[in-house]
Write a protein that holds these residues in place. Sequence first.
Motif, PDB file in Angstrom:
ATOM      1  N   UNK A  30      -4.702   6.650  -0.159  1.00 24.58           N
ATOM      2  CA  UNK A  30      -3.885   7.770   0.310  1.00 24.58           C
ATOM      3  C   UNK A  30      -3.396   7.548   1.741  1.00 24.58           C
ATOM      4  N   UNK A  31      -4.102   6.719   2.485  1.00 21.80           N
ATOM      5  CA  UNK A  31      -3.714   6.489   3.877  1.00 21.80           C
ATOM      6  C   UNK A  31      -2.513   5.550   3.925  1.00 21.80           C
ATOM      7  N   UNK A  32      -1.726   5.710   4.927  1.00 23.33           N
ATOM      8  CA  UNK A  32      -0.517   4.901   5.054  1.00 23.33           C
ATOM      9  C   UNK A  32      -0.857   3.509   5.547  1.00 23.33           C
ATOM     10  N   UNK A  33      -0.223   2.543   4.953  1.00 25.40           N
ATOM     11  CA  UNK A  33      -0.396   1.139   5.347  1.00 25.40           C
ATOM     12  C   UNK A  33       0.652   0.828   6.412  1.00 25.40           C
ATOM     13  N   UNK A  34       0.254   0.588   7.667  1.00 24.09           N
ATOM     14  CA  UNK A  34       1.237   0.383   8.743  1.00 24.09           C
ATOM     15  C   UNK A  34       2.082  -0.867   8.558  1.00 24.09           C
ATOM     16  N   UNK A  69       5.726  -0.581   5.586  1.00 19.19           N
ATOM     17  CA  UNK A  69       7.023   0.092   5.654  1.00 19.19           C
ATOM     18  C   UNK A  69       6.937   1.518   5.145  1.00 19.19           C
ATOM     19  N   UNK A  70       8.123   2.100   4.882  1.00 21.19           N
ATOM     20  CA  UNK A  70       8.189   3.496   4.498  1.00 21.19           C
ATOM     21  C   UNK A  70       7.712   3.740   3.066  1.00 21.19           C
ATOM     22  N   UNK A  71       7.729   2.753   2.244  1.00 22.14           N
ATOM     23  CA  UNK A  71       7.302   2.905   0.862  1.00 22.14           C
ATOM     24  C   UNK A  71       8.479   3.088  -0.089  1.00 22.14           C
ATOM     25  N   UNK A 110       0.774  -1.235   0.000  1.00 19.21           N
ATOM     26  CA  UNK A 110       0.000   0.000   0.000  1.00 19.21           C
ATOM     27  C   UNK A 110       0.801   1.279   0.000  1.00 19.21           C
ATOM     28  N   UNK A 111       2.026   1.282   0.534  1.00 19.32           N
ATOM     29  CA  UNK A 111       2.848   2.492   0.577  1.00 19.32           C
ATOM     30  C   UNK A 111       3.799   2.614  -0.613  1.00 19.32           C
ATOM     31  N   UNK A 112       3.783   1.627  -1.513  1.00 21.65           N
ATOM     32  CA  UNK A 112       4.754   1.568  -2.603  1.00 21.65           C
ATOM     33  C   UNK A 112       4.187   2.112  -3.910  1.00 21.65           C
ATOM     34  N   UNK A 113       5.122   2.454  -4.793  1.00 17.52           N
ATOM     35  CA  UNK A 113       4.778   2.823  -6.167  1.00 17.52           C
ATOM     36  C   UNK A 113       5.128   1.635  -7.063  1.00 17.52           C
TER      37      UNK A 113
END
Length: 469
Positions: free
Chosen positions: A89-93, A96-98, A44-47
Amino acid sequence: MLRTADMLLLFCLVGSASALYKQWIPDTNYENKTNWDKGSVPCGNDIAQFPAQSSVSVYVETMHSVREMRLPVNGEFIFNSGAGFSVVDVEDPGCGEGVTAQFKGSAPLQWFNPALWQVAATLDDMQKERFLFSVHEESVPCWYDDVIFKARSSFRVDATSSQSSIDVKTVSVLGQTFSSRSEFERYLSSRSGRLQFHRNTPINVGKSGCGDPTGCDCGNSVNKDRICSTVTCSSLTCEQPLNPVGHCCGMCGAIVTIQYTNGFNLETYRQRILYQFLTQEQYQSVQLGMSKVSKPQRLLGFVVFSKAVIQVVIDDGGTSTQSEALALDIVKDARNQGANYGILGAELQTSSGGGGEGVDVMVIGIVFGALAFMAIVIVLVIVLVRKGVVRMPSLSSLPTPSIRFRKNHVVGSLDGPLDQGFDNPMFDTPTMMPAIPQLYGADNGISLTQTGVHFVNPAYDEHETDFTA
């Protein structure tokens, strides 16, 4: 003697082993972490980024969340039921940092790379991962094989061949099996087909399976250079590395070469070896490949002809101990039971330099080689005579020997004048001889004539007539 249950199991194995199945290993699946440069599937935090100029078909098995997705100019997603993407848009706990994860599975891989295929005798064996060992040429699909691309999978393959076409029996893609050329051509013309198959060579399906019970030649020797260019050979420690027909590298182990009759059945014998030997505990780590190959037969160092034989290649990972023990068991079994399976004999080669456990195969080969060499010479002479290069003398032109006995005369021919030979000044005329009456007198049995000096045989009468023997 085999029990009834064992016999039923053997017959079931033989009946199901009439064809080989070869499955493509790599894929372009989204969930395959090896397809991503970070070694993990984007979360979720990755591109998730696909190279802009890549042309790729990606199979998506389940739902995925990403922060951003960058798509190529030319590509597609094939979604399983319930699969898809969501951008949050919300951060996935738990993510990781993404990072920016690059998809790297878009480059086409070579059809003729033997490391990219798995071989099984049945579909059940394929699903249970009971794979067969094969030499490099036969690890790639042969013309009589069924080719499988996994049902829930997409891929990118470069089907370029040294032949005018790649011929196979069937091709299965996304769970659909194509057995006719026209149907498969329609699929290849579709968007998915163009993205999955990078073709410089046509792929023809619809070939009949191998109809010869003794087996069929794979036909991939034409592409051997292409196949071997993808293979990296490891260093060997055995004394005499072996070179199986169809293999790109030397190997440590053993090779059993089997001579057979028309009554031989390759699949029946394959299952006998599997059931009789490979189920034994001491041979659990051994890999065994069996196939029909054309092996050159030599006489006096020259290749006289090629003969079809059954090649059994045995590898135990380089130690050679178990492979040689198994090869000896196979040769002994061929000696004792071979007649029941249409086997004439078996020859053994080992990487340790041992051998000598053949079953009259070397003698048979030499005899056949000598006969073949004689036949070639006779045919060559006949061809040269018919083309006028060589002229055979007729019987009528051969001289007929004759013998004539003549008293006080030289031997001559019945049909022509007497051959006087060359002049010898020592025996030219009687006047040239010394006048020694007692030497040339009649009493001494020596006669001097115009043709030379002759010894008179007293056994002949003066009036005896000539005769021809």
